[in-house]
Design an enzyme around this catalytic site. Structure first.
Site, short mmCIF file in Angstrom:
data_model
loop_
_atom_site.label_atom_id
_atom_site.label_comp_id
_atom_site.label_asym_id
_atom_site.label_seq_id
_atom_site.Cartn_x
_atom_site.Cartn_y
_atom_site.Cartn_z
N GLY A 103 32.12 40.27 31.11
CA GLY A 103 31.00 39.97 32.00
C GLY A 103 30.46 41.20 32.70
NE ARG A 167 32.19 36.41 28.92
CZ ARG A 167 32.79 36.90 30.01
NH1 ARG A 167 34.02 37.38 29.92
NH2 ARG A 167 32.17 36.91 31.18
CG ASP A 198 41.74 38.87 28.96
OD1 ASP A 198 42.87 38.69 28.46
OD2 ASP A 198 41.26 38.13 29.82
CE LYS A 224 33.83 44.27 32.82
NZ LYS A 224 33.80 42.81 32.49
CB THR A 225 36.77 42.33 36.87
OG1 THR A 225 36.64 40.97 37.29
CG2 THR A 225 37.97 42.94 37.57
CG ASP A 227 36.52 37.50 38.91
OD1 ASP A 227 35.37 37.32 39.36
OD2 ASP A 227 36.97 36.85 37.95
#
Length: 565
Positions: A103, A167, A198, A224-225, A227
């Site tokens: 994402g 993805r 992941d 990277k995220t 979240d």
């Protein structure tokens, strides 16, 4: 460069062969960001050498990780330190590939810009290949050669549209073979995978595969995220988290003003964060809502759906007695997966759906244990349907599609109606649902994310030149001025554990959860009772790029680094 691409205050239309943003018209703010100067850590601006640390292990099950990564396991992390010789200050031309995986997160374009600039500054004549559409671009050898003209319109801009993301995973023998063929065809010296846990696990698998085949292609990762669940002692924060939380905090602040203005709505706001509640916690610290549910606390206390509903209803009743019939409630996206009884149900459903399909006759239900079957039948039909949706590529329930906020509104409504009949609640409850999700993924990166990402990319270039592989680019000492930031690479295998997915055990970077004994949660816990009953709403407004708060770091990062009480 700016003069050739900017006309009348807007990006001029340029040929598709020059840049993917050939039809873009930029706002004044976007234009102002294009030439925003990005400082670098001092170690990257002066001669340096790369120093290896001690041998590494793994986050869990080191014996299993060693079996899966025999070539990489135990390798040390690396740190760039000042050096007199400038051993890696400059070097030969390189052929490097870069890919965006998973994402979007604000700042990704600056990682690529950092890699590009490092090669231009220190490896003259180098070529940077941007693989299009994520890992699939590697397997299909689908790429674009990144030039100064191509990269320029994306500097300090949000999104991943420079080369786009995907993805797909490189995990089967055939897929690894395709990646090998691409590496050989392009004669790649290195590859940088920009992604989350992941994606970086996949980067490590690629690094292991290439090394086992004696390919010269080195593979690095980049954290990277939005979240915020990809971090460790050496990787203090994932990029995108800072910007996304500031965007969500502005929206929450707006909702707070609406709640106070109408005086009759409870806004239930679900925020992104499938596996961890970092975004929800950070937004709470920034805005001071009346109720904030932290998934990790719910799990630790083994709370049921009834416990969660009662807590919400209790606060609503107490506020009603004070004359406040409105409020704001923050809910992490993955809350439903933290409730033990629901967690057990989801685990059973994951196993069932990994082998069977859902039949209309409901025969699959017989494979549920009695407690899980009872809970499933008690859930609203809409939630039942959402729990049975097709799993994501990692075999997980798609919690983003489970409207937990609407479920909690219904449950609170039912509980408050019962209390009203018993005389314990006399007001009128009205719930409004919100999901703040993709709105935060592609905003213009904050000053912190823009600078942090540039340093991550520039540092990745230095690591590749020094011959490193199987590391994730890491920048630390972030509470200090940019010049004092540290730069290095952390062994990817040191972040790994094994996890059950699709019914099998696989290596995965262990997610960093909200620590209940950590400084950010303790700060929140010390204030939540006051926030619950008193309106301490704080509305931070939109992201600032200049002025006194433009370089402000997130509460979470500052508290974790011990730089804020």
């Amino acid at each position: 460069m700016a003069a050739s691409l900017v006309a009348n205050g807007n990006i001029a239309a340029v040929k598709p062969s020059v840049t993917g943003r050939f039809a873009s018209v930029y706002s004044e703010v976007q234009n102002s960001r294009l030439d925003h100067a990005l400082p670098l850590p001092s170690v990257l601006k002066n001669p340096f050498k790369v120093v290896d640390g001690p041998a590494s292990s793994a986050a869990g099950h080191p014996e299993e990780i060693e079996k899966l990564f025999p070539c990489l396991f135990g390798q040390p992390s690396a740190m760039l330190v000042p050096g007199d010789s400038g051993e890696f200050k400059s070097g030969p031309s390189l052929k490097i590939g870069v890919v965006l995986s998973g994402g979007q997160a604000p700042g990704g374009h600056n990682v690529i810009s950092g890699i590009f600039d490092y090669l231009q500054d220190h490896c003259k004549g180098s070529t940077l290949y941007g693989f299009r559409g994520g890992p699939a671009g590697i397997m299909k050898c689908k790429y674009v050669i990144l030039t100064s003209e191509y990269v320029y319109p994306y500097r300090n801009q949000g999104g991943f549209d420079m080369i786009c993301s995907g993805r797909d995973k490189i995990e089967t023998p055939e897929q690894f073979k395709q990646a090998e063929e691409t590496a050989l065809k392009l004669d790649l010296d290195g590859l940088v995978v920009i992604g989350g846990d992941d994606s970086n696990t996949n980067a490590c698998l690629l690094a292991e595969n290439f090394r086992s085949k004696n390919l010269k292609t080195r593979v690095l990762g980049c954290p990277k995220t939005i979240d915020g669940d990809l971090k460790s002692k050496e990787v203090p924060i994932s990029f995108g988290f800072d910007t996304a939380c500031k965007i969500y905090a502005e929206m929450i602040g707006n909702v707070m003003i609406d709640a106070r203005s109408t005086g009759k709505y409870y806004h239930f706001v679900r925020l992104m964060g499938r596996a961890a509640s970092h975004i929800t916690l950070e937004c709470a610290l920034q805005t001071h809502p009346n109720i904030t549910l932290i998934g990790e606390e719910v799990a630790a206390k083994k709370q049921t759906l009834k416990n969660v509903t009662d807590y919400i209803a209790d606060v609503i009743c107490k506020r009603a007695e004070l004359g406040y019939n409105y409020g704001v409630i923050l809910i992490p996206e993955g809350l439903i997966d933290f409730i033990p009884e629901v967690q057990q149900l989801i685990a059973e459903l994951n196993e069932i759906l990994a082998h069977d399909t859902v039949d209309e006759a409901g025969l699959w239900k017989k494979k549920l244990t009695p407690p899980s079957l009872q809970l499933f039948d008690l859930l609203p039909p809409a939630i039942q349907e959402q729990l049975l949706l097709e799993r994501d590529p990692h075999g997980n329930v798609q919690v983003a599609k489970i409207e937990t906020e609407k479920m909690l509104i219904q449950m609170a409504e039912t509980e408050l109606e019962q209390r009203k009949q018993g005389g314990a609640y006399k007001a009128q409850f009205k719930g409004q649902s919100h999901f703040f999700g993709y709105e935060g993924r592609c905003g213009l990166p904050s000053n912190f994310d823009a600078t942090y990402c540039y340093a991550l990319g520039y540092g990745a270039g230095a690591l590749l030149l020094s011959g490193k592989t199987g590391l994730i680019s890491s920048v630390g000492n972030l509470a200090a001025s940019v010049g004092e930031w540290t730069v290095g690479g952390t062994a990817l295998t040191s972040l790994m554990d094994v996890e059950r997915r699709h019914g099998k055990f696989k290596p995965v970077i262990k997610k960093a959860m909200v620590e209940l004994d950590g400084a950010p949660f303790k700060k929140f816990a010390s204030m939540r009772e006051e926030w619950a009953l008193k309106n301490r709403y704080f509305c931070p407004g939109p992201i600032q790029f200049v002025g006194p708060v433009s370089d402000q770091l997130s509460h979470t990062l500052l508290l974790e680094l011990g730089a804020q009480a």
